[in-house]
Design a protein around this motif. Structure first.
Motif, PDB file in Angstrom:
ATOM      1  N   THR A 257       2.456  16.317 -18.471  1.00  0.00           N
ATOM      2  CA  THR A 257       1.314  15.828 -18.524  1.00  0.00           C
ATOM      3  C   THR A 257       0.754  15.176 -17.599  1.00  0.00           C
ATOM      4  O   THR A 257       1.255  14.581 -16.192  1.00  0.00           O
ATOM      5  CB  THR A 257       2.027  14.784 -20.086  1.00  0.00           C
TER       6      THR A 257
ATOM      7  N   CYS B   4      -2.985  15.431 -23.381  1.00  0.00           N
ATOM      8  CA  CYS B   4      -2.311  14.291 -23.336  1.00  0.00           C
ATOM      9  C   CYS B   4      -3.590  13.677 -23.347  1.00  0.00           C
ATOM     10  O   CYS B   4      -4.291  13.663 -22.767  1.00  0.00           O
ATOM     11  CB  CYS B   4      -1.236  14.376 -22.101  1.00  0.00           C
TER      12      CYS B   4
ATOM     13  N   GLN C 222       2.137  16.943 -29.376  1.00  0.00           N
ATOM     14  CA  GLN C 222       3.248  17.455 -27.897  1.00  0.00           C
ATOM     15  C   GLN C 222       4.458  18.308 -28.447  1.00  0.00           C
ATOM     16  O   GLN C 222       5.618  19.126 -27.992  1.00  0.00           O
ATOM     17  CB  GLN C 222       3.718  16.353 -26.824  1.00  0.00           C
TER      18      GLN C 222
ATOM     19  N   LEU D   5       1.035  20.396 -21.546  1.00  0.00           N
ATOM     20  CA  LEU D   5       0.722  20.112 -22.667  1.00  0.00           C
ATOM     21  C   LEU D   5      -1.508  18.732 -22.784  1.00  0.00           C
ATOM     22  O   LEU D   5      -0.754  17.899 -21.969  1.00  0.00           O
ATOM     23  CB  LEU D   5       1.146  19.728 -23.605  1.00  0.00           C
TER      24      LEU D   5
END
Ligand SMILES: C[S@@+](CC[C@H](N)C(=O)[O-])C[C@H]1O[C@@H](n2cnc3c(N)ncnc32)[C@H](O)[C@@H]1O
Length: 433
Positions: A382, A333, A361, A331
């Motif tokens: 991440t 980050c 997230q 995701l």
């Protein structure tokens, strides 16, 4: 229009500093193309990354001799570039650095040329004195010293210290200041590791292969993107850390019949999956132009088991509910693990960004959870460090989703693995696949 290397570096650094959320890589690419000679391009990257990597220490030297500071941001950045050359680039003679900086200053603001000349000559003359003054900062406040010497914002030092302790934080920050080699992953669907290395040698590239994944290759010298090995789809760009999700869980990926890569561009993990799975991969992203590039890469690499779709990970997609054995949630980050390659991250992320990303997230993971079949697995990852976006996100997710259990979570510490910093959590949904 012909552009001089230092002017190109100056324009890029100035724009990165002046606008929030500039895509530094895209901006650099634009100017990189305008420089024709390989050595000019190399110096351009060195100067941009060098100034972004060491901004605080450069400012310390500049402000030491410019007692009233430097208010004009353009002049300040010209001074930063020259000071970087003086402190870090032995091959450029000091007089050449000063001349180039004065020329650049003349174009920006005629009246400031003498000022730039005076500051730089003072730095050259008073280097030892400045170094000693910096040592005194160390005696008074070690974190102030580190923030200058290693050039990181104080909040980031404090934040990482809270997660990993002081000594580990220093090791991480030191490693993230090193220059990375180009890292590529061999496309084993098209070529074996041995064959690829033979071709690499035949093309005259110097390389290294890391122990922890023999399908990753570090290119020591040369621009491999211009080679036919790239055009023929024998490799794609990927950091060692990013290859571990599939490498360490190969069995799960091999036997999965359906895999969703929720935030897939530029495509590293999608390609890893496509290489090993007997099933198919649905590869999504929200960004149209990134999706286009992902499609082009899939064609180049020759994968026919991937479907690409534009999809917003923040909105529940009813068509995906209950359909997948594996969801990769790699995701958005703060990206602190990638500071070696993107030193601008040091300066463009705030405490608030970390909080906002943690919330984002969690929302994306809520949707990911629904896309799994019973017994399916989410790989949450991440490319950042620090507990808030990693362990805390996992913990909050598990508190809300009682039907999930944590199989494993690992931080890939950059100083230990000699690659990007990364985090991987494996979360299993109740039930049988
Ligand atoms: C960490 S990168 C993914 C890297 C990728 N998994 C790889 O291995 O190459 C995060 C990606 O999330 C995408 N993204 C950001 N917001 C999104 C959203 N709301 N929905 C889907 N993708 C999103 C970005 O465009 C970016 O490509």
């Amino acid at each position: 229009m012909k552009i001089n290397t230092r002017r190109a570096a100056f324009l890029v650094i100035f724009e990165i500093e002046s606008r929030k959320n500039v895509n530094a890589d895209a901006l650099m690419e634009k100017y990189h193309h305008k420089l024709k000679k390989t050595e000019d391009r190399a110096l351009f990257v060195e100067l941009v990354h060098g100034v972004l990597r060491y901004k605080n220490i450069l400012d310390y030297y500049i402000n030491f001799v410019a007692k009233k500071g430097v208010k004009d941001k353009k002049i300040l950045n010209i001074l930063r570039i020259a000071t970087y050359e003086l402190l870090f680039l032995d091959k450029i003679p000091d007089y050449a650095t000063v001349n180039e900086a004065c020329e650049l200053a003349k174009n920006v603001n005629k009246n400031q040329k003498d000022f730039v000349n005076a500051i730089l000559r003072n730095i050259i003359r008073r280097k030892d004195e400045i170094e000693k003054a910096l040592e005194r900062v160390k005696e008074v406040n070690i974190k102030d010293f580190l923030s200058i010497k290693l050039s990181y914002p104080k909040f980031l030092i404090d934040y990482l210290e809270k997660s990993y302790g002081f000594d580990k934080t220093v090791k991480i920050l030191e490693f993230l200041n090193t220059k990375p080699l180009q890292s590529i992953k061999i496309n084993t669907k098209k070529i074996s590791q041995a064959e690829f290395l033979k071709k690499l040698e035949a093309c005259g590239y110097e390389y290294k292969v890391p122990e922890l994944n023999r399908e990753i290759v570090y290119i020591v010298k040369g621009n491999i993107k211009e080679s036919e090995l790239y055009r023929d789809g024998y490799f794609y760009y990927q950091d060692l850390a990013s290859s571990f999700i599939v490498k360490w869980n190969r069995d799960d990926f091999e036997k999965a019949s359906s895999i969703l890569d929720l935030c897939a561009a530029p495509g590293g993990k999608t390609f890893n999956c496509a290489e090993v799975t007997r099933g198919f991969v649905v590869s999504c992203d929200v960004n149209k132009s990134k999706i286009e590039r992902l499609r082009e890469n899939l064609l180049r690499l020759g994968f026919d088991n991937v479907v690409v779709a534009e999809n917003d990970a923040l909105t529940l997609n009813e068509d995906f509910v209950g359909k997948f054995d594996i969801v990769i949630a790699d995701l958005p980050c703060s990206g602190f693990g990638t500071i070696r390659k993107k030193p601008d991250i040091k300066w463009n992320k705030t405490k608030e960004d970390i909080e906002n990303l943690h919330e984002l997230q969690l929302k994306m993971l809520d949707n990911a959870a629904q896309y799994l079949k019973e017994g399916g697995i989410i790989f949450y990852s991440t490319c950042t460090l620090g507990h808030r976006e990693n362990e805390d996100t996992v913990l909050k997710f598990l508190e809300k989703h009682k039907d999930f259990s944590l199989i494993s979570q690992n931080t890939i510490f950059p100083d230990e693995y000699k690659c990007d910093g990364f985090f991987i959590a494996k979360l299993k949904k109740e039930g049988n696949v």
